[in-house]
Design an enzyme around this catalytic site. Sequence first.
Site, mmCIF file in Angstrom:
data_model
loop_
_atom_site.group_PDB
_atom_site.id
_atom_site.type_symbol
_atom_site.label_atom_id
_atom_site.label_comp_id
_atom_site.label_asym_id
_atom_site.label_seq_id
_atom_site.Cartn_x
_atom_site.Cartn_y
_atom_site.Cartn_z
ATOM 1 N N ARG A 40 12.781 -27.927 -19.053
ATOM 2 C CA ARG A 40 12.307 -29.047 -18.217
ATOM 3 C C ARG A 40 10.801 -29.243 -18.381
ATOM 4 O O ARG A 40 10.299 -30.355 -18.193
ATOM 5 C CB ARG A 40 12.679 -28.773 -16.744
ATOM 6 C CG ARG A 40 12.459 -29.973 -15.800
ATOM 7 C CD ARG A 40 13.095 -29.731 -14.444
ATOM 8 N NE ARG A 40 12.983 -30.848 -13.524
ATOM 9 C CZ ARG A 40 12.209 -30.863 -12.440
ATOM 10 N NH1 ARG A 40 11.474 -29.819 -12.119
ATOM 11 N NH2 ARG A 40 12.178 -31.928 -11.660
ATOM 12 N N ILE A 66 10.521 -37.749 -12.051
ATOM 13 C CA ILE A 66 11.614 -37.002 -12.673
ATOM 14 C C ILE A 66 12.378 -36.426 -11.480
ATOM 15 O O ILE A 66 11.768 -35.814 -10.586
ATOM 16 C CB ILE A 66 11.099 -35.899 -13.641
ATOM 17 C CG1 ILE A 66 12.259 -35.080 -14.219
ATOM 18 C CG2 ILE A 66 10.074 -34.972 -13.012
ATOM 19 C CD1 ILE A 66 11.823 -34.123 -15.374
ATOM 20 N N SER A 67 13.698 -36.641 -11.413
ATOM 21 C CA SER A 67 14.457 -36.229 -10.234
ATOM 22 C C SER A 67 14.420 -34.716 -10.056
ATOM 23 O O SER A 67 14.254 -33.952 -11.020
ATOM 24 C CB SER A 67 15.919 -36.680 -10.359
ATOM 25 O OG SER A 67 15.997 -38.079 -10.461
ATOM 26 N N GLN A 68 14.639 -34.307 -8.809
ATOM 27 C CA GLN A 68 14.746 -32.880 -8.468
ATOM 28 C C GLN A 68 15.931 -32.285 -9.257
ATOM 29 O O GLN A 68 16.989 -32.930 -9.354
ATOM 30 C CB GLN A 68 15.018 -32.807 -6.962
ATOM 31 C CG GLN A 68 15.132 -31.426 -6.418
ATOM 32 C CD GLN A 68 15.454 -31.450 -4.910
ATOM 33 O OE1 GLN A 68 15.379 -32.487 -4.262
ATOM 34 N NE2 GLN A 68 15.825 -30.306 -4.390
ATOM 35 N N PRO A 69 15.814 -31.070 -9.794
ATOM 36 C CA PRO A 69 16.919 -30.469 -10.554
ATOM 37 C C PRO A 69 18.236 -30.451 -9.768
ATOM 38 O O PRO A 69 19.304 -30.695 -10.330
ATOM 39 C CB PRO A 69 16.417 -29.056 -10.853
ATOM 40 C CG PRO A 69 14.930 -29.198 -10.898
ATOM 41 C CD PRO A 69 14.583 -30.244 -9.882
#
Length: 218
Positions: A40, A66-69
């Site tokens: 990431r 960038i979205s949260q994992p």
Amino acid sequence: MLKLDDSYRHKGQRKELVKTLSKKGIKDEAVLNAINTLPRHFFFDTALGSHAYEDKAFPIGEGQTISQPYTVAFQTELLQVKPGDKVLEIGTGSGYQGSILHILGAEVHTIEYQKKLYDRTRKFLTKLGINLHFYFGDGSQGLPSQAPFDKILVTAGAPIVPNSLLKQLKIGGILVIPVGDRKTQKMLRLTKKTTTKIIKEEFANFAFVPLLGADGWR
Ligand code: SAM
């Protein structure tokens, strides 16, 4: 092809992230493996790179994130991706989610509304050897030129479920989309059983940046 540094430390941090996601309820081994495989930190500016393995969303420029994992893992799990699936992702952003779908064996078509992000991510992923099909434009009404799709994933918060997206799904296809107001949205999974029968399931609340465009927020 571009080679970036993926150190022993990064790999360890990814393992810890996967453990966290597992504890939060992600069960699909293929999804967890994909997250364990994909560095990431490649998707971060160097200034923020040390935060790449925190379970948090981060800015990627142009007011986007960038979205949260956990969000990536949750949406991907709901999508039930199989190798060879033709998937439309609406909201390319950093390219991280699209790359996860690619690792799972999907043929990924991804559309982005912000020209600078589209240009940057297309160039970057191509250099990394991650070959997605990139499109620039308003994806709120899908991508009719490439339909039908096995799966459609919307990675921005929508005010409604756009009818055009359901039309562009194959029979048996799945649409995952967060729907709500500008601040919070409920995660929905819609499964197209026949041309007229759609099964709708509702999950937890999330907070996405808004889906803009004709069937998004104006
Ligand atoms: N999937 C991305 C990733 O892995 O980094 C995260 C995406 S970010 C939460 C949402 C993205 O949706 C933003 O890049 C935003 O510009 C894009 N977006 C918003 N409205 C859109 C639209 N109508 N069509 C395509 N992209 C849109």
